[in-house]
Design an enzyme around this catalytic site. Structure first.
Site, short mmCIF file in Angstrom:
data_model
loop_
_atom_site.label_atom_id
_atom_site.label_comp_id
_atom_site.label_asym_id
_atom_site.label_seq_id
_atom_site.Cartn_x
_atom_site.Cartn_y
_atom_site.Cartn_z
N GLU A 31 -1.76 -22.98 -2.09
CA GLU A 31 -0.17 -22.84 -2.12
C GLU A 31 0.76 -23.93 -2.04
OE1 GLU A 31 -0.32 -20.29 1.81
OE2 GLU A 31 -0.83 -18.33 0.34
N GLU B 149 -23.66 -22.48 3.39
CA GLU B 149 -23.04 -22.97 4.77
C GLU B 149 -23.88 -23.84 5.56
OE1 GLU B 149 -23.46 -20.01 8.59
OE2 GLU B 149 -22.06 -19.33 6.88
#
Length: 316
Positions: free
Chosen positions: A91, A122
């Protein structure tokens, strides 16, 4: 104790993983009552973030210093935490006209993990180190490790690898006393408490992460001169809506008539910040670009410089 049993024991100590007996029959409530319960839970998150504002502000100040020298802001996490980082990074170009390389989101398992879980990704601190090495992370960069539990190997590995390379490090988690915060120079632990659904940290923990990342990126960009007051003067006009918003922002900043706004945007190639300087500073497009370059993109500083040689307009 087996590795599985050890992990299970670790999870049992985490606030974000705690079981809430009072919600054990939530599935028997009406839809409206479930919604009310969930909404009440969400309403507690801003207060948890507020309790960590001093730590957040300290991290932002340190990040802004490095980015002003040309450094990058890199988020690293797995699952929901990784997605939050990628979202915030994605963004920044349309909002603040940053280059995509300036704010980067890394997610364990690579880009495909944005839409599909990559099992086991992860758990690899080594892959985090490799991802940072690929970016050639250095002393002017900042790496923000994000993990609700604060124990995710990928996030911790990213922070440890970044620190070894001399980069600034921030550890964002939702449990107190986390290994992630301990590994980072700036630990931010937003303790939101047990989730509505046990262990579903995309809920309150995810909301907290989104709020903190909003604070980090937005205030850093304000410090870098990407705004004029609360106006997004460094936005990128990449579609019709944003082009209309650009004209509105120039209008709000200057109070100029539409004809003058159009002329200024034409003279500056559609650059909002430059157009504001043309109108308020009484300069042409070329000089606006030079003044902004000399002021490292800070519009107020450029306006002050313009005022020494031109008759400036008064902003609205």
């Amino acid at each position: 104790m087996t590795a599985y049993a050890e992990l299970r024991a670790q999870l049992a100590t985490l606030t974000t993983e705690a079981f809430r007996p009072e919600l054990a029959e939530i599935d028997r409530l009406s839809t409206l009552d479930i919604a009310r319960t969930m909404n009440a839970e969400d309403a507690t998150v801003p207060a948890a973030v507020a309790a960590r504002l001093p730590q957040i502000a300290a991290a932002v100040d340190a990040i802004a210093v490095r980015m002003a020298r040309g450094g990058r802001l890199v988020y690293a996490g797995a699952g929901t935490a990784g997605r939050m980082g990628v979202l915030d990074a994605s963004e920044c170009p349309p909002t603040f006209n940053t280059d995509p390389s300036e704010v980067v989101g890394l997610i364990a398992g690579g880009p495909s993990a944005m839409v599909k879980a990559v099992e086991g990704a992860e758990d690899s601190a080594e892959s985090a180190a490799a991802d940072l090495a690929a970016l050639d992370i250095g002393p002017d960069d900042t790496v923000v490790g994000i993990s609700a539990s604060g124990r995710t190997p990928y996030a911790i590995g990213a922070v440890e690898a970044a620190r070894a390379r001399g980069a600034l490090t921030v550890g964002l988690s939702c449990n107190a006393g986390s290994a992630l915060a301990a590994a980072a120079e700036h630990g931010i632990e937003v303790v939101v408490g047990p989730e509505l659904l046990t262990g579903s940290t995309r809920l309150k923990a995810g909301t907290a992460q989104k709020l903190v990342l909003n604070l980090i990126s937005t205030i850093t960009m304000i410090r870098l001169g990407k705004t004029y007051g609360n106006l997004m003067v460094d936005m990128r006009s990449s579609n019709e809506k944003l082009r209309a918003r650009a004209r509105r922002i120039v209008s709000l900043a200057t109070g100029a008539p539409d004809e003058e706004i159009e002329a200024a945007l034409t003279a500056t190639g559609g650059e909002v910040k430059n157009a504001v300087l043309v109108i308020l500073g009484g300069v042409d497009g070329e000089e606006a670009a030079e003044l902004l370059a000399a002021s490292r993109g800070h519009l107020r500083a450029a306006l002050s410089a313009a005022a020494t040689t031109h008759e400036p307009h008064e902003p609205r």
